[in-house]
Scaffold this active site. Sequence first.
Site, PDB file in Angstrom:
ATOM      1  N   LYS A   1       1.082  -1.033   0.265  1.00  0.00           N
ATOM      2  CA  LYS A   1       0.130   0.155   0.049  1.00  0.00           C
ATOM      3  C   LYS A   1       1.026   1.542  -0.170  1.00  0.00           C
ATOM      4  O   LYS A   1       0.436   2.030  -0.850  1.00  0.00           O
ATOM      5  CB  LYS A   1      -1.049   0.021   2.023  1.00  0.00           C
ATOM      6  CG  LYS A   1      -2.103  -0.837   1.085  1.00  0.00           C
ATOM      7  CD  LYS A   1      -2.873  -0.739   2.007  1.00  0.00           C
ATOM      8  CE  LYS A   1      -4.360  -0.939   1.780  1.00  0.00           C
ATOM      9  NZ  LYS A   1      -5.548  -1.600   2.890  1.00  0.00           N
TER      10      LYS A   1
ATOM     11  N   GLU B   1      -2.732   7.287   7.659  1.00  0.00           N
ATOM     12  CA  GLU B   1      -3.386   7.688   7.570  1.00  0.00           C
ATOM     13  C   GLU B   1      -4.682   8.489   7.698  1.00  0.00           C
ATOM     14  O   GLU B   1      -4.493   8.275   8.798  1.00  0.00           O
ATOM     15  CB  GLU B   1      -4.499   7.000   5.922  1.00  0.00           C
ATOM     16  CG  GLU B   1      -4.019   6.433   4.565  1.00  0.00           C
ATOM     17  CD  GLU B   1      -4.730   6.020   4.683  1.00  0.00           C
ATOM     18  OE1 GLU B   1      -5.965   6.596   4.275  1.00  0.00           O
ATOM     19  OE2 GLU B   1      -4.036   5.475   3.058  1.00  0.00           O
TER      20      GLU B   1
ATOM     21  N   HIS C   1     -15.753  -1.965   8.317  1.00  0.00           N
ATOM     22  CA  HIS C   1     -15.240  -1.607   7.487  1.00  0.00           C
ATOM     23  C   HIS C   1     -15.527  -2.862   5.713  1.00  0.00           C
ATOM     24  O   HIS C   1     -14.992  -2.823   5.038  1.00  0.00           O
ATOM     25  CB  HIS C   1     -13.533  -1.918   6.898  1.00  0.00           C
ATOM     26  CG  HIS C   1     -13.690  -0.392   8.506  1.00  0.00           C
ATOM     27  ND1 HIS C   1     -14.105   1.209   7.947  1.00  0.00           N
ATOM     28  CD2 HIS C   1     -13.139  -0.857   9.389  1.00  0.00           C
ATOM     29  CE1 HIS C   1     -14.128   1.899   9.095  1.00  0.00           C
ATOM     30  NE2 HIS C   1     -13.005   1.377  10.068  1.00  0.00           N
TER      31      HIS C   1
ATOM     32  N   ARG D   1      -7.344  -7.604 -10.008  1.00  0.00           N
ATOM     33  CA  ARG D   1      -8.662  -8.777  -9.809  1.00  0.00           C
ATOM     34  C   ARG D   1     -10.134  -8.221 -10.173  1.00  0.00           C
ATOM     35  O   ARG D   1      -9.913  -6.916  -9.991  1.00  0.00           O
ATOM     36  CB  ARG D   1      -8.423  -9.004  -8.975  1.00  0.00           C
ATOM     37  CG  ARG D   1      -8.683  -8.515  -7.663  1.00  0.00           C
ATOM     38  CD  ARG D   1      -8.986  -9.364  -6.336  1.00  0.00           C
ATOM     39  NE  ARG D   1      -9.232  -8.481  -5.039  1.00  0.00           N
ATOM     40  CZ  ARG D   1     -10.284  -8.147  -3.993  1.00  0.00           C
ATOM     41  NH1 ARG D   1     -11.180  -8.004  -4.955  1.00  0.00           N
ATOM     42  NH2 ARG D   1     -10.149  -7.183  -3.586  1.00  0.00           N
TER      43      ARG D   1
HETATM   44  P1  ADP Z   1      -8.769  -3.636   3.446  1.00  0.00           P
HETATM   45  O1  ADP Z   1      -7.781  -3.041   2.102  1.00  0.00           O
HETATM   46  O2  ADP Z   1      -7.373  -4.093   4.301  1.00  0.00           O
HETATM   47  O3  ADP Z   1      -9.967  -3.630   2.877  1.00  0.00           O
HETATM   48  P2  ADP Z   1      -9.262   0.165   2.731  1.00  0.00           P
HETATM   49  O4  ADP Z   1      -7.739   0.395   2.448  1.00  0.00           O
HETATM   50  O5  ADP Z   1      -9.828  -0.331   1.372  1.00  0.00           O
HETATM   51  O6  ADP Z   1      -9.057  -1.646   3.361  1.00  0.00           O
HETATM   52  O7  ADP Z   1      -9.953   0.281   3.510  1.00  0.00           O
HETATM   53  C1  ADP Z   1     -11.062  -0.102   3.876  1.00  0.00           C
HETATM   54  C2  ADP Z   1     -12.522   0.468   4.127  1.00  0.00           C
HETATM   55  O8  ADP Z   1     -12.469   1.215   5.282  1.00  0.00           O
HETATM   56  C3  ADP Z   1     -12.549   1.956   3.653  1.00  0.00           C
HETATM   57  O9  ADP Z   1     -14.018   1.261   2.762  1.00  0.00           O
HETATM   58  C4  ADP Z   1     -13.395   2.701   3.838  1.00  0.00           C
HETATM   59  O10 ADP Z   1     -14.735   2.353   5.170  1.00  0.00           O
HETATM   60  C5  ADP Z   1     -12.179   2.931   5.607  1.00  0.00           C
HETATM   61  N1  ADP Z   1     -10.921   3.531   5.794  1.00  0.00           N
HETATM   62  C6  ADP Z   1     -10.370   3.113   5.338  1.00  0.00           C
HETATM   63  N2  ADP Z   1      -9.659   3.760   5.064  1.00  0.00           N
HETATM   64  C7  ADP Z   1      -9.752   4.951   5.178  1.00  0.00           C
HETATM   65  C8  ADP Z   1      -9.250   6.625   5.987  1.00  0.00           C
HETATM   66  N3  ADP Z   1      -8.635   7.124   5.378  1.00  0.00           N
HETATM   67  N4  ADP Z   1     -10.593   7.108   6.475  1.00  0.00           N
HETATM   68  C9  ADP Z   1     -11.788   7.165   6.611  1.00  0.00           C
HETATM   69  N5  ADP Z   1     -12.210   5.418   6.633  1.00  0.00           N
HETATM   70  C10 ADP Z   1     -11.007   5.040   5.683  1.00  0.00           C
END
Ligand code: ADP
Length: 496
Positions: free
Chosen positions: A116, A200, A235, A292
């Site tokens: 990431k 983040e 999430h 994917r």
């Molecule tokens: P993973 O790859 O573990 O699923 P992601 O980075 O795709 O993680 O994030 C999954 C979810 O987490 C997002 O759809 C959102 O709901 C929440 N999320 C991730 N990063 C943030 C952020 N910086 N601020 C607020 N919510 C976040």
Amino acid sequence: MFKKILIANRGEIAVRIINACKELGIKACVIYSEADKDSLHVLKSDEAYYIGPAPARESYLNIDKIIDTVKKNKIEAVHPGYGFLAENARFIKRIESEGVTFIGPPAAVVELMGEKTAARRFVQEAGVPIVPGTTQSIKNNKQLKEIASEIGFPIILKAAAGGGGKGMRIVRNAEELEESFERAGSESLKAFGDDRIYIEKYIVNPKHIEVQVLSDKQGNHLHLFERECSIQRRHQKIIEEAPSSSINEKLRERITTAAISITKACNYLNAGTIEMLLDENNNFYFLEMNTRLQVEHPVTELITGVDIVKEQISIAAGNPISFRQSELKMSGCAVECRINAEDPHENFLPSTGTISDLTLPNIPGIRIDNGIRNGYTITSVYDSLMMKVISWDKSRSDSIKKMQYALKNLSLSGIICNIPLHLRVLNSDEFILSRHSINFLEGAYDHLTSFSEVSEGKNVAASAILGAYIKYQRSKLAPSKIGNNDQNKWTNSDEL
Ligand code: ADP
């Protein structure tokens, strides 16, 4: 075109890919574990190869065994589906070293986007905004404190190797910082064998918007508009839709252009998804790229008329994408509900048992991507997704109504599923008016995920009819706890 494809997956996505192969006149071969010998994907395949015991490490994640199967059976191409080995660069390299085609992007792009922090650096250089935060992992507690206070709370700690929400922790103040950092690191180490964590900024009440992309070997990079996946629990997405009702044409143009600049910059190939967060002021930020096919791809198929899996196979065979960007139009609105084998009354614990009395709704505008069949036993070894119900109609509100009707006409015995939660969300004003953010089920509306008698009483005004319905369901479901499957039945009902 290929003559014989191996689908290195199981469940609804394996069935989905089998269907695409058969339409294309390709022999659809699958692998299966001990737990899946009676599964729908085995039944529907042209050839099925036993791969090992139930645990994924010994079957669906066993690269050596899959490569052996590929060699023995003259397989020409491998479709990985999603999950399992779909984003495993080592797997892709092994397949290609056998002279077999991987239906997906090259290993190098998968590696880049799978890390990431590297992906964040790359995307930033491509000129697309990323969620504010670090592009390197955090080295020590001193650096952690300095950067966190610079960014300002709340922040979110994330695993560099992350996925599936693992190793992710929201930190609201400095006091929680060190402990959360330690926990995120050890969670990530356990899940990915890698404890690198980065920071983040935690975006307050965003929407999750993602762009479906397709790229071919001829260098065409196209987008298939966006999906919105803001209805999440812990999430993890549970309801997705296309198009997003939160963006206008101008913003759509900017977001899709940003997505294409990423696929061009990394020389992307095949289908992928660029995930973004959209904040309350309509600023969007790159979140991650999934290299994917995604679970929620059907909503895009229903509004565009494009069969993404058939395109994936055709692109892998060396053909150009079958349409031009200018030919692609969106029509109507599609909603998808993920039907999981989990018990809303037991905090969504996976539900196990043998499926019987399965009846699927047969309604115009309803598509079901199903992975189960009567007599199949669901164990807790794999993820809990059983099927996806996808509705299409001219408007979002009609599509939502159609989905409600479909879910009330879906019945099965032997397993408890999350349909009651879907019905609550589909019935809530916040969702209907699209005022929800990704925190919908965790903030003011967290009572929607609570199915205890007490909370039902407390929220009687919000969901009086639904509460009664759920209690009725509960009384039907209770016998499953003592193994009486006959009465453990999700029944259709006109009570709602
Ligand atoms: P993973 O790859 O573990 O699923 P992601 O980075 O795709 O993680 O994030 C999954 C979810 O987490 C997002 O759809 C959102 O709901 C929440 N999320 C991730 N990063 C943030 C952020 N910086 N601020 C607020 N919510 C976040």
